[in-house]
Design an enzyme around this catalytic site. Structure first.
Site, PDB file in Angstrom:
ATOM      1  N   PRO A 188       0.867  -1.123  -0.196  1.00 31.64           N
ATOM      2  CG  PRO A 188      -0.087  -1.084   2.157  1.00 31.64           C
ATOM      3  CD  PRO A 188       0.561  -1.924   1.307  1.00 31.64           C
ATOM      4  CD  GLU A 197       0.633  -5.682  10.965  1.00 32.42           C
ATOM      5  OE1 GLU A 197       0.582  -4.386  10.339  1.00 32.42           O
ATOM      6  OE2 GLU A 197      -0.600  -6.233  11.112  1.00 32.42           O
ATOM      7  NE  ARG A 231      -8.558  -4.215 -20.904  1.00 37.83           N
ATOM      8  CZ  ARG A 231      -9.630  -4.805 -21.426  1.00 37.83           C
ATOM      9  NH1 ARG A 231      -9.988  -5.836 -21.113  1.00 37.83           N
ATOM     10  NH2 ARG A 231     -10.098  -3.908 -22.265  1.00 37.83           N
ATOM     11  CG  ASP A 282     -10.241  -0.537 -22.491  1.00 37.28           C
ATOM     12  OD1 ASP A 282     -11.293  -0.542 -22.824  1.00 37.28           O
ATOM     13  OD2 ASP A 282      -9.057  -1.549 -22.365  1.00 37.28           O
TER      14      ASP A 282
HETATM   15  N1  SAM Z   1       1.093  -2.978   7.777  1.00 34.51           N
HETATM   16  C1  SAM Z   1       1.128  -2.759   6.405  1.00 34.51           C
HETATM   17  C2  SAM Z   1       0.931  -1.124   6.035  1.00 34.51           C
HETATM   18  O1  SAM Z   1       0.271  -0.488   6.996  1.00 34.51           O
HETATM   19  O2  SAM Z   1       1.731  -0.570   5.189  1.00 34.51           O
HETATM   20  C3  SAM Z   1       0.124  -3.362   5.399  1.00 34.51           C
HETATM   21  C4  SAM Z   1       0.245  -4.756   5.573  1.00 34.51           C
HETATM   22  S1  SAM Z   1      -1.012  -5.641   4.587  1.00 34.51           S
HETATM   23  C5  SAM Z   1      -2.292  -6.152   5.997  1.00 34.51           C
HETATM   24  C6  SAM Z   1      -0.377  -7.200   4.023  1.00 34.51           C
HETATM   25  C7  SAM Z   1       0.042  -7.179   2.581  1.00 34.51           C
HETATM   26  O3  SAM Z   1      -1.006  -6.896   1.834  1.00 34.51           O
HETATM   27  C8  SAM Z   1       0.983  -6.048   2.341  1.00 34.51           C
HETATM   28  O4  SAM Z   1       2.453  -6.473   2.528  1.00 34.51           O
HETATM   29  C9  SAM Z   1       0.806  -6.060   0.780  1.00 34.51           C
HETATM   30  O5  SAM Z   1       1.733  -6.896   0.074  1.00 34.51           O
HETATM   31  C10 SAM Z   1      -0.613  -6.240   0.785  1.00 34.51           C
HETATM   32  N2  SAM Z   1      -1.503  -5.104   0.536  1.00 34.51           N
HETATM   33  C11 SAM Z   1      -2.421  -4.554   1.546  1.00 34.51           C
HETATM   34  N3  SAM Z   1      -2.790  -3.543   0.658  1.00 34.51           N
HETATM   35  C12 SAM Z   1      -2.173  -3.184  -0.435  1.00 34.51           C
HETATM   36  C13 SAM Z   1      -2.483  -2.468  -1.364  1.00 34.51           C
HETATM   37  N4  SAM Z   1      -3.177  -1.119  -1.376  1.00 34.51           N
HETATM   38  N5  SAM Z   1      -1.784  -2.463  -2.551  1.00 34.51           N
HETATM   39  C14 SAM Z   1      -0.874  -3.567  -2.857  1.00 34.51           C
HETATM   40  N6  SAM Z   1      -0.687  -4.369  -1.678  1.00 34.51           N
HETATM   41  C15 SAM Z   1      -1.327  -4.265  -0.673  1.00 34.51           C
END
Ligand code: SAM
Length: 248
Positions: free
Chosen positions: A89, A116, A154, A169
């Site tokens: 994220p 996490e 795509r 698109d």
């Molecule tokens: N503790 C992290 C933070 O606050 O940045 C979030 C961890 S999340 C619960 C677990 C995993 O989900 C991340 O390591 C990532 O690979 C994936 N993930 C969660 N949200 C994401 C997003 N918006 N985009 C891409 N991957 C995401």
């Protein structure tokens, strides 16, 4: 194009790989997707790949000494190491320009986090491109990896039945604004009519109408895109008569 997905939950991808355009692309040899279970790189009988965070705090962190060898082994399993994407994220937001950039690669490795997320040294050592689906938190990176795969394939020649589908698109390089509204049979439903112009058979006027609709719709929904775009109502209508994705 080859995708390698590194995940703790490869089973999530089972039906994803066996449906629709992606299945056809795999069957046709245009796309290859290999799944790798990060847990296979654990070295204890419990399959441990995560541990509590230094300094305390909630949740578990994916271990650097399990994830880095996993990625390196997968990279070494094909002639080109490929471009490594880490789903996070905190990464660069996935958008069409990034998708177009990724579609030029021969091989993409998609590293999916859980819990996490990863020990920060995974990023320091492997220097991946961190990619985010948006400003929200998923349970894991698998859905983000699927979004990368779907959006990238795509753009691979031959994957869509009609190459114009991707070109026009919303957000695409041929059309950095939103696509116009689309209609199919029936001509009238519950009092809602298909715009008369689309039934006229006049391709020039249809193209012009579509160009105008793209601008109107974008002005209404995403004015930010319009500001960036070269396109305006006065731009010559591009020829797209007959374009249509025939195998959605
Ligand atoms: N503790 C992290 C933070 O606050 O940045 C979030 C961890 S999340 C619960 C677990 C995993 O989900 C991340 O390591 C990532 O690979 C994936 N993930 C969660 N949200 C994401 C997003 N918006 N985009 C891409 N991957 C995401």
């Amino acid at each position: 194009m080859r995708f390698d997905v590194l995940t703790l939950f490869p089973g999530i991808f089972t039906s994803f790989l066996e449906e629709s355009l992606l299945k056809s692309a795999i069957d046709g040899g245009l796309v290859q997707v290999s799944l790798h279970n990060i847990r296979d790189w654990a070295d204890d009988r419990h399959g441990t790949v995560d541990d509590t965070p230094y300094g305390g705090g909630a949740g578990m962190v994916m271990k650097v000494d399990k994830v880095v060898p996993c990625v390196e082994d997968v990279q070494a399993a094909a002639p080109t190491a490929g471009r490594l994407l880490l789903m996070s994220p905190q990464g660069r937001r996935l958008d069409q320009p990034l998708v177009e950039e990724l579609a030029r690669e021969e091989r993409l490795l998609l590293l999916c986090g859980r819990y996490e997320g990863f020990d920060e040294r995974v990023v320091e050592i492997l220097r991946p491109q961190e990619v985010s689906l948006g400003d929200f938190i998923l349970n894991g990176g698998e859905v983000a990896a699927m979004a990368v795969i779907e959006s990238v394939i795509r753009l691979i020649p031959g994957v869509l039945g009609d190459a114009d589908s991707a070109r026009y698109d919303s957000f695409s390089s041929g059309n950095r604004i939103l696509e116009e509204p689309q209609y199919t049979r029936p001509r009238e439903y519950r009092g809602h009519e298909v715009p008369e112009i689309l039934l006229s058979g006049d391709h020039g006027r249809v193209d012009q109408w579509r160009a105008q609709q793209r601008v109107l719709r974008t002005r209404e929904r995403r004015p930010d895109l319009l500001e960036k775009s070269q396109e305006n109502t006065a731009a010559p209508a591009e020829k797209r008569s007959g374009a249509g994705e025939n195998n959605k």
